[in-house]
Design an enzyme around this catalytic site. Structure first.
Site, PDB file in Angstrom:
ATOM      1  N   ARG A 231     -10.262 -11.543   1.682  1.00 26.75           N
ATOM      2  CA  ARG A 231     -11.188 -12.446   0.990  1.00 26.75           C
ATOM      3  C   ARG A 231     -10.516 -13.849   0.936  1.00 26.75           C
ATOM      4  NH1 ARG A 231     -11.578  -9.266  -4.213  1.00 26.75           N
ATOM      5  NH2 ARG A 231     -10.939  -7.782  -2.942  1.00 26.75           N
TER       6      ARG A 231
ATOM      7  N   LYS B  85       0.991  -1.090  -0.273  1.00 28.02           N
ATOM      8  CA  LYS B  85       0.014  -0.070  -0.038  1.00 28.02           C
ATOM      9  C   LYS B  85       0.834   1.415   0.001  1.00 28.02           C
ATOM     10  CE  LYS B  85      -3.858  -1.736   2.590  1.00 28.02           C
ATOM     11  NZ  LYS B  85      -4.902  -1.388   1.490  1.00 28.02           N
TER      12      LYS B  85
END
Ligand code: BES
Ligand code: MN
Ligand code: ZN
Length: 496
Positions: free
Chosen positions: A344, A270
Protein backbone atom coordinates in the site's frame (compact mmCIF):
# COMPACT_ATOMS: atom_id res chain seq x y z
CA UNK A 1 5.40 -23.85 -28.27
CA UNK A 2 5.15 -22.81 -31.87
CA UNK A 3 1.60 -22.62 -33.22
CA UNK A 4 0.89 -22.23 -36.93
CA UNK A 5 -2.29 -22.34 -38.96
CA UNK A 6 -2.13 -23.92 -42.41
CA UNK A 7 -4.66 -24.11 -45.23
CA UNK A 8 -3.36 -27.32 -46.82
CA UNK A 9 -4.58 -30.63 -45.50
CA UNK A 10 -1.96 -32.53 -43.47
CA UNK A 11 -0.56 -35.61 -45.20
CA UNK A 12 1.45 -37.06 -42.34
CA UNK A 13 1.65 -36.27 -38.65
CA UNK A 14 3.15 -37.47 -35.40
CA UNK A 15 -0.02 -36.96 -33.47
CA UNK A 16 -3.15 -36.19 -35.42
CA UNK A 17 -6.04 -34.72 -33.46
CA UNK A 18 -9.67 -34.95 -34.58
CA UNK A 19 -12.92 -34.28 -32.79
CA UNK A 20 -15.80 -36.62 -32.00
CA UNK A 21 -19.32 -35.47 -31.24
CA UNK A 22 -21.54 -36.96 -28.57
CA UNK A 23 -23.34 -38.75 -31.40
CA UNK A 24 -20.16 -40.62 -32.23
CA UNK A 25 -19.40 -38.73 -35.44
CA UNK A 26 -15.81 -37.82 -36.19
CA UNK A 27 -15.38 -34.10 -36.92
CA UNK A 28 -12.22 -33.72 -39.01
CA UNK A 29 -11.21 -31.14 -41.56
CA UNK A 30 -11.20 -33.42 -44.60
CA UNK A 31 -13.53 -36.16 -45.73
CA UNK A 32 -10.70 -38.68 -46.06
CA UNK A 33 -9.50 -38.07 -42.51
CA UNK A 34 -13.03 -38.26 -41.29
CA UNK A 35 -13.63 -41.61 -43.01
CA UNK A 36 -10.40 -43.15 -41.80
CA UNK A 37 -10.86 -41.92 -38.23
CA UNK A 38 -14.48 -43.04 -38.24
CA UNK A 39 -13.36 -46.54 -39.24
CA UNK A 40 -10.85 -46.62 -36.38
CA UNK A 41 -13.48 -45.35 -33.97
CA UNK A 42 -16.00 -48.02 -35.04
CA UNK A 43 -13.50 -50.78 -34.34
CA UNK A 44 -12.95 -49.30 -30.91
CA UNK A 45 -16.56 -48.61 -30.08
CA UNK A 46 -17.25 -51.68 -27.97
CA UNK A 47 -13.94 -51.53 -26.12
CA UNK A 48 -13.76 -48.02 -24.79
CA UNK A 49 -15.53 -45.69 -22.42
CA UNK A 50 -14.83 -42.89 -24.84
CA UNK A 51 -18.19 -41.61 -26.05
CA UNK A 52 -17.36 -38.16 -27.38
CA UNK A 53 -18.48 -36.23 -24.31
CA UNK A 54 -16.82 -32.81 -24.12
CA UNK A 55 -13.23 -33.10 -22.86
CA UNK A 56 -13.11 -36.90 -23.14
CA UNK A 57 -9.99 -38.05 -24.85
CA UNK A 58 -8.51 -41.19 -26.31
CA UNK A 59 -5.21 -41.83 -28.03
CA UNK A 60 -4.75 -44.61 -30.55
CA UNK A 61 -1.31 -45.79 -31.63
CA UNK A 62 -0.60 -46.75 -35.26
CA UNK A 63 -4.13 -46.02 -36.50
CA UNK A 64 -5.07 -47.84 -39.66
CA UNK A 65 -5.45 -45.88 -42.87
CA UNK A 66 -4.05 -42.62 -41.51
CA UNK A 67 -0.67 -41.06 -42.21
CA UNK A 68 -0.07 -40.50 -38.52
CA UNK A 69 1.87 -42.25 -35.77
CA UNK A 70 -0.95 -41.61 -33.36
CA UNK A 71 -4.54 -40.50 -33.58
CA UNK A 72 -5.96 -38.49 -30.74
CA UNK A 73 -9.72 -38.18 -30.56
CA UNK A 74 -11.16 -35.45 -28.41
CA UNK A 75 -14.80 -35.37 -27.41
CA UNK A 76 -16.71 -32.25 -28.39
CA UNK A 77 -20.10 -33.16 -26.92
CA UNK A 78 -22.56 -31.06 -28.90
CA UNK A 79 -20.18 -28.77 -30.80
CA UNK A 80 -22.88 -26.21 -31.59
CA UNK A 81 -23.22 -25.39 -27.89
CA UNK A 82 -19.52 -24.69 -27.30
CA UNK A 83 -18.61 -21.06 -26.62
CA UNK A 84 -15.09 -19.59 -26.69
CA UNK A 85 -14.42 -20.64 -23.09
CA UNK A 86 -15.44 -24.21 -23.90
CA UNK A 87 -13.15 -24.31 -26.95
CA UNK A 88 -10.28 -23.00 -24.86
CA UNK A 89 -10.95 -25.67 -22.32
CA UNK A 90 -10.83 -28.36 -24.99
CA UNK A 91 -7.40 -27.11 -26.04
CA UNK A 92 -6.37 -27.16 -22.40
CA UNK A 93 -7.62 -30.73 -22.04
CA UNK A 94 -5.47 -31.81 -24.97
CA UNK A 95 -2.36 -30.12 -23.58
CA UNK A 96 -2.95 -31.72 -20.18
CA UNK A 97 -3.27 -35.18 -21.73
CA UNK A 98 0.09 -34.98 -23.46
CA UNK A 99 2.62 -37.00 -21.49
CA UNK A 100 5.83 -35.55 -22.85
CA UNK A 101 6.15 -37.85 -25.83
CA UNK A 102 3.94 -35.74 -28.09
CA UNK A 103 6.27 -33.05 -29.38
CA UNK A 104 4.42 -32.24 -32.55
CA UNK A 105 0.64 -32.04 -32.84
CA UNK A 106 -1.48 -31.62 -35.93
CA UNK A 107 -4.96 -30.38 -35.19
CA UNK A 108 -7.55 -31.40 -37.76
CA UNK A 109 -10.77 -30.78 -35.87
CA UNK A 110 -13.65 -29.50 -37.97
CA UNK A 111 -15.23 -26.58 -36.13
CA UNK A 112 -18.99 -26.13 -36.42
CA UNK A 113 -20.23 -23.79 -39.14
CA UNK A 114 -20.73 -20.27 -37.87
CA UNK A 115 -17.89 -20.35 -35.36
CA UNK A 116 -14.82 -19.23 -37.33
CA UNK A 117 -12.67 -18.53 -34.27
CA UNK A 118 -13.24 -21.89 -32.56
CA UNK A 119 -9.82 -23.24 -33.55
CA UNK A 120 -8.09 -20.04 -32.43
CA UNK A 121 -9.79 -20.45 -29.04
CA UNK A 122 -8.69 -24.08 -29.01
CA UNK A 123 -5.10 -23.03 -29.72
CA UNK A 124 -5.29 -20.48 -26.91
CA UNK A 125 -6.25 -23.20 -24.43
CA UNK A 126 -3.50 -25.44 -25.74
CA UNK A 127 -0.91 -22.69 -25.38
CA UNK A 128 -1.96 -21.65 -21.88
CA UNK A 129 -2.37 -25.14 -20.43
CA UNK A 130 0.76 -26.33 -22.22
CA UNK A 131 2.85 -23.64 -20.55
CA UNK A 132 5.98 -24.66 -18.70
CA UNK A 133 9.05 -22.93 -17.38
CA UNK A 134 12.25 -24.90 -17.70
CA UNK A 135 14.84 -22.19 -18.01
CA UNK A 136 16.65 -23.35 -14.92
CA UNK A 137 16.69 -27.08 -15.62
CA UNK A 138 20.01 -28.40 -16.84
CA UNK A 139 18.52 -31.86 -17.37
CA UNK A 140 15.01 -32.29 -18.76
CA UNK A 141 12.53 -34.14 -16.59
CA UNK A 142 11.81 -37.62 -17.88
CA UNK A 143 8.06 -37.08 -18.24
CA UNK A 144 8.70 -33.78 -19.96
CA UNK A 145 11.26 -34.98 -22.47
CA UNK A 146 10.12 -32.82 -25.35
CA UNK A 147 6.78 -31.40 -24.30
CA UNK A 148 4.75 -29.79 -27.07
CA UNK A 149 7.08 -28.01 -29.47
CA UNK A 150 5.02 -27.48 -32.58
CA UNK A 151 1.31 -27.28 -33.17
CA UNK A 152 -0.03 -27.17 -36.71
CA UNK A 153 -3.69 -26.29 -36.99
CA UNK A 154 -5.45 -27.21 -40.22
CA UNK A 155 -7.60 -24.20 -40.96
CA UNK A 156 -8.87 -24.63 -44.55
CA UNK A 157 -10.39 -21.18 -45.00
CA UNK A 158 -7.85 -19.22 -42.96
CA UNK A 159 -10.45 -17.68 -40.67
CA UNK A 160 -9.04 -18.99 -37.40
CA UNK A 161 -5.58 -17.93 -38.49
CA UNK A 162 -6.67 -14.31 -38.78
CA UNK A 163 -8.15 -14.36 -35.29
CA UNK A 164 -5.06 -16.06 -33.93
CA UNK A 165 -2.52 -13.77 -35.57
CA UNK A 166 -4.33 -10.49 -35.00
CA UNK A 167 -5.60 -11.21 -31.52
CA UNK A 168 -5.26 -14.47 -29.60
CA UNK A 169 -1.52 -14.95 -30.14
CA UNK A 170 -0.82 -11.57 -28.52
CA UNK A 171 -3.02 -12.25 -25.54
CA UNK A 172 -1.41 -15.67 -25.08
CA UNK A 173 2.04 -14.08 -25.35
CA UNK A 174 1.07 -11.51 -22.70
CA UNK A 175 -0.12 -14.20 -20.29
CA UNK A 176 2.94 -16.35 -20.89
CA UNK A 177 5.24 -13.40 -20.36
CA UNK A 178 3.54 -12.48 -17.09
CA UNK A 179 4.00 -16.09 -15.95
CA UNK A 180 7.65 -16.09 -16.97
CA UNK A 181 8.29 -12.86 -15.07
CA UNK A 182 6.63 -14.34 -12.01
CA UNK A 183 8.76 -17.46 -12.26
CA UNK A 184 12.01 -15.51 -12.25
CA UNK A 185 13.55 -15.65 -8.79
CA UNK A 186 14.55 -12.47 -7.02
CA UNK A 187 18.24 -13.01 -7.68
CA UNK A 188 17.47 -12.74 -11.39
CA UNK A 189 14.69 -10.17 -11.36
CA UNK A 190 14.93 -6.96 -9.36
CA UNK A 191 13.60 -3.51 -10.24
CA UNK A 192 16.36 -2.64 -12.65
CA UNK A 193 16.31 -5.97 -14.50
CA UNK A 194 12.50 -5.92 -14.55
CA UNK A 195 12.72 -2.66 -16.49
CA UNK A 196 15.30 -4.22 -18.82
CA UNK A 197 12.90 -7.10 -19.49
CA UNK A 198 10.10 -4.67 -20.17
CA UNK A 199 12.11 -2.91 -22.89
CA UNK A 200 11.04 -5.83 -25.11
CA UNK A 201 7.78 -3.85 -25.40
CA UNK A 202 9.52 -1.19 -27.44
CA UNK A 203 9.53 -3.54 -30.44
CA UNK A 204 5.72 -3.34 -30.34
CA UNK A 205 5.61 0.45 -30.26
CA UNK A 206 5.38 0.95 -26.51
CA UNK A 207 7.52 3.72 -25.04
CA UNK A 208 9.21 3.09 -21.76
CA UNK A 209 10.54 5.39 -19.11
CA UNK A 210 11.84 4.48 -15.66
CA UNK A 211 12.37 6.80 -12.70
CA UNK A 212 15.11 5.89 -10.22
CA UNK A 213 15.74 7.08 -6.65
CA UNK A 214 16.90 10.62 -7.52
CA UNK A 215 13.80 11.35 -9.56
CA UNK A 216 11.59 9.66 -6.98
CA UNK A 217 13.08 11.94 -4.32
CA UNK A 218 12.44 14.96 -6.52
CA UNK A 219 8.83 13.85 -6.95
CA UNK A 220 8.44 13.36 -3.21
CA UNK A 221 7.71 9.62 -3.45
CA UNK A 222 8.58 9.15 0.22
CA UNK A 223 6.45 6.05 0.75
CA UNK A 224 7.93 4.12 -2.14
CA UNK A 225 11.45 5.19 -1.21
CA UNK A 226 10.91 4.15 2.41
CA UNK A 227 9.99 0.61 1.35
CA UNK A 228 12.99 0.34 -0.98
CA UNK A 229 15.61 1.77 1.36
CA UNK A 230 16.32 -1.52 3.12
CA UNK A 231 17.55 -3.11 -0.09
CA UNK A 232 20.67 -2.52 -2.11
CA UNK A 233 18.51 -2.92 -5.21
CA UNK A 234 17.18 0.51 -6.14
CA UNK A 235 13.47 1.05 -6.82
CA UNK A 236 12.06 2.01 -10.20
CA UNK A 237 8.78 3.64 -11.11
CA UNK A 238 8.32 2.52 -14.70
CA UNK A 239 5.93 4.12 -17.19
CA UNK A 240 4.85 2.13 -20.27
CA UNK A 241 2.83 3.96 -22.90
CA UNK A 242 0.75 2.62 -25.74
CA UNK A 243 -1.03 5.28 -27.79
CA UNK A 244 -3.29 3.28 -30.05
CA UNK A 245 -6.41 5.47 -30.09
CA UNK A 246 -7.26 7.46 -33.20
CA UNK A 247 -7.10 10.54 -30.98
CA UNK A 248 -3.62 10.44 -29.50
CA UNK A 249 -4.60 13.07 -26.93
CA UNK A 250 -7.53 11.14 -25.57
CA UNK A 251 -7.23 10.57 -21.80
CA UNK A 252 -5.68 7.14 -21.26
CA UNK A 253 -6.68 4.13 -19.24
CA UNK A 254 -4.04 3.64 -16.57
CA UNK A 255 -3.06 0.26 -15.16
CA UNK A 256 -0.87 0.25 -12.07
CA UNK A 257 0.95 -2.87 -10.87
CA UNK A 258 2.51 -3.69 -7.52
CA UNK A 259 6.00 -4.86 -8.37
CA UNK A 260 7.67 -6.09 -5.22
CA UNK A 261 10.40 -8.23 -6.76
CA UNK A 262 10.84 -9.75 -3.30
CA UNK A 263 8.86 -9.17 -0.13
CA UNK A 264 10.74 -10.48 2.89
CA UNK A 265 8.45 -8.39 5.09
CA UNK A 266 11.36 -6.07 5.92
CA UNK A 267 12.08 -5.61 9.63
CA UNK A 268 8.62 -7.06 10.34
CA UNK A 269 10.15 -10.17 8.81
CA UNK A 270 7.93 -12.90 7.44
CA UNK A 271 8.24 -16.47 8.75
CA UNK A 272 10.69 -18.58 6.75
CA UNK A 273 8.02 -21.06 5.71
CA UNK A 274 6.65 -20.00 2.34
CA UNK A 275 8.79 -16.89 2.09
CA UNK A 276 10.12 -18.11 -1.24
CA UNK A 277 6.70 -17.45 -2.72
CA UNK A 278 7.27 -13.74 -2.20
CA UNK A 279 9.46 -13.64 -5.30
CA UNK A 280 6.03 -13.47 -6.92
CA UNK A 281 4.95 -10.31 -5.13
CA UNK A 282 5.43 -8.57 -8.47
CA UNK A 283 2.50 -10.37 -10.08
CA UNK A 284 0.56 -7.10 -10.41
CA UNK A 285 3.40 -5.50 -12.33
CA UNK A 286 3.78 -8.65 -14.42
CA UNK A 287 0.08 -8.53 -15.30
CA UNK A 288 0.35 -4.90 -16.38
CA UNK A 289 3.44 -5.69 -18.47
CA UNK A 290 1.75 -8.69 -20.05
CA UNK A 291 -1.39 -6.67 -20.77
CA UNK A 292 0.69 -3.99 -22.51
CA UNK A 293 2.22 -6.76 -24.65
CA UNK A 294 -1.25 -8.01 -25.56
CA UNK A 295 -2.63 -4.54 -26.34
CA UNK A 296 0.33 -3.28 -28.33
CA UNK A 297 0.72 -6.61 -30.13
CA UNK A 298 -2.87 -6.56 -31.33
CA UNK A 299 -2.67 -2.83 -32.01
CA UNK A 300 -5.57 -2.00 -29.74
CA UNK A 301 -7.16 1.34 -30.64
CA UNK A 302 -6.95 2.79 -27.19
CA UNK A 303 -4.49 4.87 -25.18
CA UNK A 304 -3.12 2.96 -22.21
CA UNK A 305 -0.45 3.77 -19.67
CA UNK A 306 1.08 1.03 -17.54
CA UNK A 307 2.76 2.05 -14.31
CA UNK A 308 4.97 -0.38 -12.43
CA UNK A 309 5.90 0.29 -8.81
CA UNK A 310 9.09 -1.78 -8.57
CA UNK A 311 10.97 -2.25 -5.33
CA UNK A 312 12.42 -4.88 -3.02
CA UNK A 313 11.34 -5.08 0.62
CA UNK A 314 14.37 -6.12 2.69
CA UNK A 315 15.50 -5.79 6.31
CA UNK A 316 18.79 -4.02 5.53
CA UNK A 317 20.64 -1.69 7.87
CA UNK A 318 18.83 1.29 6.39
CA UNK A 319 15.44 -0.41 6.31
CA UNK A 320 12.34 1.60 7.19
CA UNK A 321 11.07 0.82 10.68
CA UNK A 322 7.74 0.38 12.44
CA UNK A 323 6.98 3.77 13.94
CA UNK A 324 8.64 5.73 11.14
CA UNK A 325 6.60 8.55 9.68
CA UNK A 326 6.98 9.00 5.96
CA UNK A 327 5.57 11.57 3.59
CA UNK A 328 3.76 10.37 0.47
CA UNK A 329 3.86 12.09 -2.91
CA UNK A 330 0.32 13.31 -2.24
CA UNK A 331 1.60 15.13 0.84
CA UNK A 332 -0.17 13.05 3.48
CA UNK A 333 2.08 11.55 6.13
CA UNK A 334 1.82 7.88 7.09
CA UNK A 335 2.80 6.22 10.34
CA UNK A 336 4.43 2.90 9.52
CA UNK A 337 3.19 0.09 11.77
CA UNK A 338 4.26 -3.06 9.99
CA UNK A 339 6.93 -2.97 7.32
CA UNK A 340 5.30 -6.00 5.72
CA UNK A 341 2.37 -3.79 4.67
CA UNK A 342 4.66 -2.38 1.99
CA UNK A 343 2.36 -2.80 -0.98
CA UNK A 344 0.00 0.00 0.00
CA UNK A 345 2.99 2.30 0.53
CA UNK A 346 4.37 1.74 -2.96
CA UNK A 347 0.91 1.92 -4.53
CA UNK A 348 0.04 5.14 -2.69
CA UNK A 349 2.80 6.94 -4.55
CA UNK A 350 2.32 5.08 -7.83
CA UNK A 351 -1.42 5.83 -7.87
CA UNK A 352 -0.98 9.49 -7.01
CA UNK A 353 1.69 9.83 -9.69
CA UNK A 354 -0.62 8.15 -12.22
CA UNK A 355 -3.66 10.23 -11.30
CA UNK A 356 -1.86 13.57 -11.35
CA UNK A 357 0.35 13.02 -14.35
CA UNK A 358 -2.05 11.29 -16.75
CA UNK A 359 -5.50 12.49 -15.65
CA UNK A 360 -6.77 9.04 -16.66
CA UNK A 361 -10.28 8.18 -17.75
CA UNK A 362 -10.01 5.33 -15.31
CA UNK A 363 -7.35 3.66 -13.19
CA UNK A 364 -7.07 0.02 -12.22
CA UNK A 365 -4.38 -1.29 -9.93
CA UNK A 366 -3.44 -4.93 -9.46
CA UNK A 367 -1.61 -6.04 -6.36
CA UNK A 368 -0.80 -9.16 -4.40
CA UNK A 369 -1.75 -7.07 -1.41
CA UNK A 370 -3.20 -9.00 1.52
CA UNK A 371 -3.60 -12.41 3.09
CA UNK A 372 -7.00 -11.17 4.22
CA UNK A 373 -8.42 -11.32 0.71
CA UNK A 374 -7.29 -14.95 0.53
CA UNK A 375 -9.07 -15.63 3.81
CA UNK A 376 -12.23 -14.11 2.34
CA UNK A 377 -12.25 -15.30 -1.24
CA UNK A 378 -9.83 -18.21 -1.23
CA UNK A 379 -7.68 -18.89 -4.25
CA UNK A 380 -10.54 -18.59 -6.71
CA UNK A 381 -11.77 -14.99 -6.88
CA UNK A 382 -9.88 -11.73 -7.15
CA UNK A 383 -11.25 -9.06 -4.81
CA UNK A 384 -12.31 -5.82 -6.49
CA UNK A 385 -12.74 -2.48 -4.71
CA UNK A 386 -14.05 0.39 -6.83
CA UNK A 387 -14.93 4.04 -6.32
CA UNK A 388 -16.98 4.05 -9.49
CA UNK A 389 -19.99 1.83 -10.23
CA UNK A 390 -19.62 2.10 -13.99
CA UNK A 391 -16.01 0.96 -13.81
CA UNK A 392 -16.96 -1.85 -11.43
CA UNK A 393 -19.62 -3.00 -13.92
CA UNK A 394 -17.13 -2.85 -16.78
CA UNK A 395 -14.72 -4.98 -14.80
CA UNK A 396 -17.42 -7.52 -14.03
CA UNK A 397 -18.19 -7.68 -17.76
CA UNK A 398 -14.48 -8.02 -18.56
CA UNK A 399 -14.32 -10.81 -15.99
CA UNK A 400 -17.09 -12.73 -17.75
CA UNK A 401 -15.48 -12.16 -21.15
CA UNK A 402 -12.02 -13.21 -20.03
CA UNK A 403 -12.97 -15.97 -17.62
CA UNK A 404 -10.94 -14.36 -14.80
CA UNK A 405 -13.15 -14.39 -11.74
CA UNK A 406 -13.57 -11.34 -9.57
CA UNK A 407 -15.97 -10.25 -6.87
CA UNK A 408 -16.77 -6.72 -5.75
CA UNK A 409 -15.92 -5.90 -2.15
CA UNK A 410 -16.90 -2.79 -0.17
CA UNK A 411 -15.11 0.52 0.03
CA UNK A 412 -16.60 2.53 2.87
CA UNK A 413 -15.54 5.67 4.65
CA UNK A 414 -16.30 4.01 7.96
CA UNK A 415 -13.15 1.96 7.51
CA UNK A 416 -11.18 5.20 7.66
CA UNK A 417 -12.01 5.61 11.31
CA UNK A 418 -9.51 2.81 11.89
CA UNK A 419 -6.80 4.55 9.92
CA UNK A 420 -6.32 7.49 12.26
CA UNK A 421 -2.84 7.95 13.71
CA UNK A 422 -1.77 9.62 16.97
CA UNK A 423 1.08 11.26 15.18
CA UNK A 424 0.55 11.37 11.39
CA UNK A 425 -2.25 11.92 8.86
CA UNK A 426 -2.76 8.21 8.35
CA UNK A 427 -2.01 4.92 10.00
CA UNK A 428 -0.66 2.38 7.56
CA UNK A 429 -2.87 -0.44 8.88
CA UNK A 430 -5.84 -0.69 11.22
CA UNK A 431 -5.15 -1.44 14.91
CA UNK A 432 -6.89 -4.81 14.58
CA UNK A 433 -5.18 -5.69 11.34
CA UNK A 434 -6.47 -9.25 11.48
CA UNK A 435 -9.94 -7.88 10.71
CA UNK A 436 -10.52 -7.03 7.04
CA UNK A 437 -7.04 -5.81 6.29
CA UNK A 438 -7.96 -6.09 2.59
CA UNK A 439 -10.74 -3.52 3.06
CA UNK A 440 -8.57 -1.18 5.13
CA UNK A 441 -5.79 -1.39 2.57
CA UNK A 442 -8.25 -0.58 -0.21
CA UNK A 443 -9.70 2.31 1.76
CA UNK A 444 -6.19 3.60 2.42
CA UNK A 445 -5.40 3.46 -1.29
CA UNK A 446 -8.63 5.16 -2.35
CA UNK A 447 -7.29 8.51 -1.10
CA UNK A 448 -4.44 8.35 -3.52
CA UNK A 449 -6.68 7.87 -6.56
CA UNK A 450 -7.38 11.61 -6.41
CA UNK A 451 -11.11 11.26 -7.20
CA UNK A 452 -10.49 9.45 -10.49
CA UNK A 453 -12.68 6.47 -11.38
CA UNK A 454 -10.53 3.82 -9.80
CA UNK A 455 -10.60 0.13 -9.02
CA UNK A 456 -8.20 -1.92 -6.97
CA UNK A 457 -7.79 -5.63 -7.61
CA UNK A 458 -6.34 -7.61 -4.73
CA UNK A 459 -4.97 -10.63 -6.59
CA UNK A 460 -3.18 -12.21 -3.62
CA UNK A 461 -3.68 -15.94 -3.89
CA UNK A 462 -4.59 -15.89 -7.58
CA UNK A 463 -1.12 -15.19 -8.89
CA UNK A 464 -0.14 -18.79 -8.40
CA UNK A 465 -2.02 -22.06 -8.93
CA UNK A 466 -1.30 -24.69 -6.31
CA UNK A 467 -2.88 -27.34 -8.55
CA UNK A 468 -3.34 -27.75 -12.27
CA UNK A 469 -6.22 -25.71 -13.68
CA UNK A 470 -7.99 -26.13 -17.04
CA UNK A 471 -5.98 -23.32 -18.64
CA UNK A 472 -2.95 -23.24 -16.38
CA UNK A 473 -0.59 -25.86 -15.06
CA UNK A 474 0.42 -25.66 -11.39
CA UNK A 475 2.55 -22.54 -10.98
CA UNK A 476 2.26 -18.93 -12.11
CA UNK A 477 -1.10 -17.97 -13.59
CA UNK A 478 -0.53 -14.60 -15.25
CA UNK A 479 -3.79 -13.47 -13.66
CA UNK A 480 -4.97 -10.03 -14.75
CA UNK A 481 -3.58 -9.96 -18.28
CA UNK A 482 -6.74 -11.22 -19.94
CA UNK A 483 -8.95 -9.15 -17.68
CA UNK A 484 -7.14 -5.90 -18.50
CA UNK A 485 -7.12 -6.76 -22.17
CA UNK A 486 -10.89 -7.32 -22.07
CA UNK A 487 -11.45 -4.07 -20.16
CA UNK A 488 -9.38 -2.10 -22.67
CA UNK A 489 -11.32 -3.68 -25.54
CA UNK A 490 -14.46 -1.99 -24.25
CA UNK A 491 -12.74 1.37 -24.61
CA UNK A 492 -11.33 0.97 -28.10
CA UNK A 493 -12.20 3.38 -30.86
CA UNK A 494 -14.93 1.63 -32.83
CA UNK A 495 -13.55 0.42 -36.14
CA UNK A 496 -14.86 2.38 -39.14
N1 BES B 1 2.70 -9.52 -0.39
C1 BES B 1 2.00 -9.67 0.83
C2 BES B 1 0.62 -10.31 0.65
C3 BES B 1 0.53 -11.63 -0.07
C4 BES B 1 0.19 -12.75 0.61
C5 BES B 1 0.74 -11.76 -1.41
C6 BES B 1 0.10 -13.96 -0.02
C7 BES B 1 0.64 -12.99 -2.06
C8 BES B 1 0.31 -14.09 -1.37
C9 BES B 1 1.81 -8.32 1.50
O1 BES B 1 2.82 -7.41 1.28
C10 BES B 1 1.75 -8.54 2.97
O2 BES B 1 2.73 -8.97 3.50
N2 BES B 1 0.62 -8.24 3.59
C11 BES B 1 0.44 -8.37 5.00
C12 BES B 1 -0.05 -7.07 5.55
C13 BES B 1 -0.15 -7.06 7.06
C14 BES B 1 1.25 -7.00 7.64
C15 BES B 1 -0.94 -5.88 7.52
C16 BES B 1 -0.59 -9.46 5.23
O3 BES B 1 -1.52 -9.59 4.42
O4 BES B 1 -0.44 -10.20 6.20
MN1 MN C 1 4.39 -7.61 2.67
ZN1 ZN D 1 3.91 -7.65 -0.44
Amino acid sequence: MNITFVENAPQTADVLVAGVTAEGCVAATTASLEDAAQAVLSRLAQNTRFKGAANDLIEIAAPEGLGAERLCLIGLGDPTTLDSHAWERLGGTLAAACDGTETSLTIAIAPPAGNPSALADFAMGLRLRGYRHDRFRTTPREDDAGAIKTVTVHDPDGSARDTWESNHAHIAAGVVWARDLFAEPANCLWPETFVQEATALEAFGVTLEAHGPDELRAMGAGAMLAVAQGSINEPRLAVLRWNGADDKNEAPLVFVGKGMTFDSGGLSLKPAKGMEEMKGDMAGAAAVTGAMRALAGRKARVNVVGILGLAENMPGANAYRPGDVVKTMAGWTVEVIDTDAEGRMVLADALWFAARKFKPRLMVDLATLTYAIMAGLGLIYTGMYATDDALADELVAASAASGEKLWRMPLDEDYEANLGSEIADLRQIAPDSEFADCAHAAQFLSRFADQRPWAHLDIAGNEMAYDDKPLCPKGPTGVGVRLLDALARDHETVAD
